[in-house]
Write a protein that holds these residues in place. Structure first.
Motif, PDB file in Angstrom:
ATOM      1  N   TYR A  13      47.403  61.487  57.904  1.00 17.86           N
ATOM      2  CA  TYR A  13      46.665  61.491  59.168  1.00 17.86           C
ATOM      3  C   TYR A  13      47.030  60.205  59.893  1.00 17.86           C
ATOM      4  O   TYR A  13      46.722  59.111  59.399  1.00 17.86           O
ATOM      5  CB  TYR A  13      45.155  61.496  58.913  1.00 17.86           C
ATOM      6  CG  TYR A  13      44.625  62.761  58.290  1.00 17.86           C
ATOM      7  CD1 TYR A  13      44.840  64.003  58.888  1.00 17.86           C
ATOM      8  CD2 TYR A  13      43.894  62.718  57.106  1.00 17.86           C
ATOM      9  CE1 TYR A  13      44.334  65.171  58.311  1.00 17.86           C
ATOM     10  CE2 TYR A  13      43.385  63.881  56.530  1.00 17.86           C
ATOM     11  CZ  TYR A  13      43.615  65.107  57.139  1.00 17.86           C
ATOM     12  OH  TYR A  13      43.125  66.239  56.577  1.00 17.86           O
ATOM     13  N   HIS A  22      48.661  55.273  51.144  1.00 18.82           N
ATOM     14  CA  HIS A  22      49.783  56.030  51.725  1.00 18.82           C
ATOM     15  C   HIS A  22      51.099  55.546  51.132  1.00 18.82           C
ATOM     16  O   HIS A  22      51.958  56.332  50.754  1.00 18.82           O
ATOM     17  CB  HIS A  22      49.856  55.831  53.244  1.00 18.82           C
ATOM     18  CG  HIS A  22      48.600  56.191  53.977  1.00 18.82           C
ATOM     19  ND1 HIS A  22      47.930  55.303  54.766  1.00 18.82           N
ATOM     20  CD2 HIS A  22      47.897  57.344  54.044  1.00 18.82           C
ATOM     21  CE1 HIS A  22      46.865  55.885  55.295  1.00 18.82           C
ATOM     22  NE2 HIS A  22      46.819  57.128  54.869  1.00 18.82           N
ATOM     23  N   ALA A 227      48.462  72.097  58.037  1.00 17.31           N
ATOM     24  CA  ALA A 227      49.113  70.966  57.361  1.00 17.31           C
ATOM     25  C   ALA A 227      49.961  71.412  56.170  1.00 17.31           C
ATOM     26  O   ALA A 227      51.111  70.983  56.023  1.00 17.31           O
ATOM     27  CB  ALA A 227      48.049  69.974  56.897  1.00 17.31           C
ATOM     28  N   ASN A 230      53.490  72.634  56.567  1.00 17.96           N
ATOM     29  CA  ASN A 230      54.604  71.720  56.875  1.00 17.96           C
ATOM     30  C   ASN A 230      55.707  71.808  55.825  1.00 17.96           C
ATOM     31  O   ASN A 230      56.882  71.641  56.128  1.00 17.96           O
ATOM     32  CB  ASN A 230      54.085  70.285  57.004  1.00 17.96           C
ATOM     33  CG  ASN A 230      54.148  69.508  55.704  1.00 17.96           C
ATOM     34  OD1 ASN A 230      55.162  68.900  55.372  1.00 17.96           O
ATOM     35  ND2 ASN A 230      53.072  69.539  54.923  1.00 17.96           N
ATOM     36  N   VAL A 255      50.786  64.412  45.422  1.00 17.04           N
ATOM     37  CA  VAL A 255      49.554  64.321  46.221  1.00 17.04           C
ATOM     38  C   VAL A 255      48.563  63.398  45.522  1.00 17.04           C
ATOM     39  O   VAL A 255      48.665  63.173  44.316  1.00 17.04           O
ATOM     40  CB  VAL A 255      48.879  65.709  46.411  1.00 17.04           C
ATOM     41  CG1 VAL A 255      49.832  66.685  47.060  1.00 17.04           C
ATOM     42  CG2 VAL A 255      48.360  66.276  45.097  1.00 17.04           C
ATOM     43  N   TRP A 288      43.816  53.864  43.846  1.00 16.64           N
ATOM     44  CA  TRP A 288      43.801  52.428  43.596  1.00 16.64           C
ATOM     45  C   TRP A 288      42.493  51.827  44.073  1.00 16.64           C
ATOM     46  O   TRP A 288      41.973  52.213  45.129  1.00 16.64           O
ATOM     47  CB  TRP A 288      44.950  51.746  44.358  1.00 16.64           C
ATOM     48  CG  TRP A 288      46.272  52.036  43.746  1.00 16.64           C
ATOM     49  CD1 TRP A 288      47.085  53.093  44.026  1.00 16.64           C
ATOM     50  CD2 TRP A 288      46.930  51.289  42.715  1.00 16.64           C
ATOM     51  NE1 TRP A 288      48.212  53.048  43.230  1.00 16.64           N
ATOM     52  CE2 TRP A 288      48.142  51.945  42.422  1.00 16.64           C
ATOM     53  CE3 TRP A 288      46.614  50.121  42.008  1.00 16.64           C
ATOM     54  CZ2 TRP A 288      49.038  51.484  41.459  1.00 16.64           C
ATOM     55  CZ3 TRP A 288      47.512  49.664  41.055  1.00 16.64           C
ATOM     56  CH2 TRP A 288      48.700  50.340  40.792  1.00 16.64           C
TER      57      TRP A 288
HETATM   58  N1  MSP Z   1      46.606  64.768  55.868  1.00 22.03           N
HETATM   59  C1  MSP Z   1      46.141  64.929  54.537  1.00 22.03           C
HETATM   60  C2  MSP Z   1      47.240  65.442  53.637  1.00 22.03           C
HETATM   61  C3  MSP Z   1      47.860  66.733  54.065  1.00 22.03           C
HETATM   62  S1  MSP Z   1      49.144  67.215  53.016  1.00 22.03           S
HETATM   63  C4  MSP Z   1      49.544  68.762  53.499  1.00 22.03           C
HETATM   64  C5  MSP Z   1      45.653  63.580  53.987  1.00 22.03           C
HETATM   65  N2  MSP Z   1      46.106  62.502  54.591  1.00 22.03           N
HETATM   66  S2  MSP Z   1      45.644  61.008  54.258  1.00 22.03           S
HETATM   67  O1  MSP Z   1      46.376  60.188  55.180  1.00 22.03           O
HETATM   68  O2  MSP Z   1      44.231  60.900  54.312  1.00 22.03           O
HETATM   69  O3  MSP Z   1      45.994  60.668  52.785  1.00 22.03           O
HETATM   70  C6  MSP Z   1      47.256  60.746  52.272  1.00 22.03           C
HETATM   71  C7  MSP Z   1      47.393  60.280  50.847  1.00 22.03           C
HETATM   72  O4  MSP Z   1      46.944  58.927  50.642  1.00 22.03           O
HETATM   73  C8  MSP Z   1      46.630  61.138  49.845  1.00 22.03           C
HETATM   74  O5  MSP Z   1      47.526  61.581  48.833  1.00 22.03           O
HETATM   75  C9  MSP Z   1      45.614  60.189  49.275  1.00 22.03           C
HETATM   76  O6  MSP Z   1      45.335  60.481  47.943  1.00 22.03           O
HETATM   77  C10 MSP Z   1      46.319  58.870  49.387  1.00 22.03           C
HETATM   78  N3  MSP Z   1      45.372  57.770  49.275  1.00 22.03           N
HETATM   79  C11 MSP Z   1      44.427  57.368  50.166  1.00 22.03           C
HETATM   80  N4  MSP Z   1      43.732  56.313  49.633  1.00 22.03           N
HETATM   81  C12 MSP Z   1      44.205  56.038  48.389  1.00 22.03           C
HETATM   82  C13 MSP Z   1      43.977  55.036  47.415  1.00 22.03           C
HETATM   83  N5  MSP Z   1      43.026  54.129  47.544  1.00 22.03           N
HETATM   84  N6  MSP Z   1      44.781  55.016  46.318  1.00 22.03           N
HETATM   85  C14 MSP Z   1      45.830  55.897  46.159  1.00 22.03           C
HETATM   86  N7  MSP Z   1      46.074  56.850  47.064  1.00 22.03           N
HETATM   87  C15 MSP Z   1      45.170  57.065  48.080  1.00 22.03           C
HETATM   88  O7  MSP Z   1      44.896  63.585  53.041  1.00 22.03           O
END
Ligand code: MSP
Length: 504
Positions: A13, A22, A227, A230, A255, A288
């Motif tokens: 996002y 991310h 999403a 994609n 993921v 994390w």
């Molecule tokens: N847009 C959706 C995903 C759609 S996939 C078809 C989404 N986006 S996100 O930006 O919120 O998150 C993306 C990734 O970051 C996820 O895999 C999420 O688990 C990861 N993380 C977000 N915070 C995190 C931590 N504190 N530690 C590890 N990964 C984490 O979800």
């Protein structure tokens, strides 16, 4: 052997600033992409941004600009992050692109044709932060199970007949035991599906930032259906049959654990219903924390990957994130541990081995790989032949995504090489037995070449510095080249320090 490999990160996002979570998903996926390329696979590595939905629309409204203008600006932050992380991605998808809209609409039509969609009315709870629907009994103290606020939604909606796919999903998990890893997460998914699946609302009418439903533009598609699609958009589902044939189904969706349900329940159900092949694996990594605390904007302890990399270096951060926790577990980020790993594993073990062997050889062997005249002792042989075993171990570990264990195998090799140099003490032979000194150095240089090749997917810049200083040709850096040995007479370049030590 199937020589194609398709790997994906979640699409992010763009409304949030890129943070370490991310970066983690991306670094790990990049590792697999690089590994498979070095293994000789034709790799397609995809990342990108998830630009529709209420969350993004609200963020744009807060900035007082229209959503498209907003995502055009903020998705750049993620493209920049990809560059900063030196990701080896082959494509960067944005869900606002026309190619994606076409693909979503084709999937929708396929689902409709196969009788999996019907029009009804949704009433229930919705969490904008999670972009997910919740029923009354799923709420905890009036909030989503994730702690996010929910709002009551009542509107006309199309539904996907998810309930029809419950048995097929359970059969699929049973027949494909490694579809979801790690196993503990798989068990959670299986019990969720066993507890009963309800049909899923897949369109919204109360806002319009999304892909319109074909033939009924009052509805836009649910952002998760959009999403997830994609992954097939970029592999050519509606645009390139050849590419689709080559790369779909994906070999690995990386993921985070928070979005496993979407990938391991909804996504396979959509694909089954559209009669498309299912991805081979969904791997859910852990989360994390920062110095023992949950990472959150409100606490203000979000880790900025840009700053982290500026302060410590990209390879150092990559190494730490992969080595620090068993892949799949949660991990705690601590500066002290990061510095410790940099100083002990990288600067001391790897950096010193490289520095002492190559500097000494440059000085005492005329800047060339010395001659060995085939006079190897069993110990020499062990050092340079153990690679066959190590490579096999590593390949097996990668098939089940045990990344940190691969690093342990490589670090055992590094520590064996350090032990060997201490035992053999080539510096004592400079005047007494140059021939033996040469054999020892040859073995050490060969061991460093092997280490350099193995390290490429983990710490790409460092590995190329190592291989450059041994004049290893770019074409000779694949795992296949590990069966050869470095040639006597090859030019050695004086090394620069690989990792500066960091003061605590
Ligand atoms: N847009 C959706 C995903 C759609 S996939 C078809 C989404 N986006 S996100 O930006 O919120 O998150 C993306 C990734 O970051 C996820 O895999 C999420 O688990 C990861 N993380 C977000 N915070 C995190 C931590 N504190 N530690 C590890 N990964 C984490 O979800």
């Amino acid at each position: 052997m199937d020589k194609n490999f398709y790997i994906t990160t979640p699409i992010y996002y763009p409304s949030a600033k890129p943070h370490m979570g991310h970066a983690y998903s991306s670094i790990v996926a990049d590792f697999f992409a690089r590994f498979k390329r070095i293994q000789g696979y034709n790799v397609f590595f995809l990342t990108g941004t998830d630009e529709h939905g209420q969350k993004v629309e609200i963020a744009a409204k807060n900035k007082k600009i229209n959503p498209l203008e907003f995502v055009n600006q903020v998705s750049k932050n993620f493209e920049k992050l990809s560059n900063l992380l030196n990701l080896s991605n082959n494509d960067f998808i944005r869900t606002t692109e026309n190619r994606h809209k076409a693909s979503c609409q084709k999937l929708w039509s396929d689902l409709e044709k196969s009788g999996n969609i019907y029009l009804d009315k949704y009433s229930g709870w919705y969490s904008v932060r999670d972009e997910a629907f919740f029923s009354e009994n799923e709420l905890l103290n009036g909030k989503a199970p994730t702690g996010a606020d929910v709002e009551w939604v009542e509107e006309p909606s199309y539904f996907f007949r998810l309930s029809n796919w419950q048995d097929e999903l359970l059969n699929f998990y049973e027949e494909n035991k490694d579809f979801i890893l790690p196993i503990t997460r798989k068990n959670e998914v299986v019990s969720f599906v066993k507890s009963g699946l309800k049909d899923l609302s897949i369109s919204r009418t109360s806002f319009n930032w999304g892909v319109p439903v074909p033939n009924n533009e009052k509805h836009i598609m649910y952002v998760w259906l959009d999403a997830l699609t994609n992954y097939i958009t970029a592999s050519g589902y509606s645009s390139d049959a050849n590419k689709f044939e080559t790369f779909w189904p994906a070999d690995l969706h990386v993921v985070g654990k928070d979005i496993l349900r979407f990938h391991a329940v909804y996504w396979p159900a959509f694909l089954m219903a559209a009669k498309l092949p299912l991805p081979k694996r969904v791997f859910a990594h852990g989360w994390w924390t920062n110095e023992g605390e949950k990472i959150s904007k409100s606490i203000g302890n979000v880790i900025d990957p840009v700053k982290l990399i500026e302060d410590f270096g990209l390879d150092q951060v990559r190494y730490f994130l992969i080595r620090e926790v068993p892949f799949g577990n949660d991990g705690d980020f601590s500066k002290k541990n990061l510095i410790q790993r940099i100083n002990s594993d990288l600067a001391n073990s790897l950096g010193n081995l490289f520095q002492r062997v190559i500097s000494f050889s440059v000085k005492n062997c005329d800047e060339k790989v010395p001659n060995h005249e085939n006079k190897f002792t069993p110990k020499d042989q062990d050092l340079i032949d153990s690679i066959n075993l190590e490579l096999n171990q590593i390949k097996k570990l990668i098939e089940i995504q045990k990344l940190d264990d691969c690093l342990k195998v490589i670090w055992t090799k590094i520590s064996n090489s350090n032990k060997y140099i201490d035992e053999q003490a080539p510096w004592n032979l400079k005047t007494t037995d140059q021939k033996r000194m040469n054999v020892i150095l040859y073995c050490l240089i060969e061991s460093i070449r092997q280490i350099g090749i193995l390290l490429q997917p983990f710490v790409p810049d460092t590995a190329s510095k190592i291989l450059d200083s041994l004049s290893v040709d770019n074409k000779e850096r694949s795992f296949a080249s590990l069966k050869d040995k470095i040639k006597t007479g090859v030019f050695l370049k004086k090394p620069n320090q690989l990792f500066p030590r960091i003061n605590e």
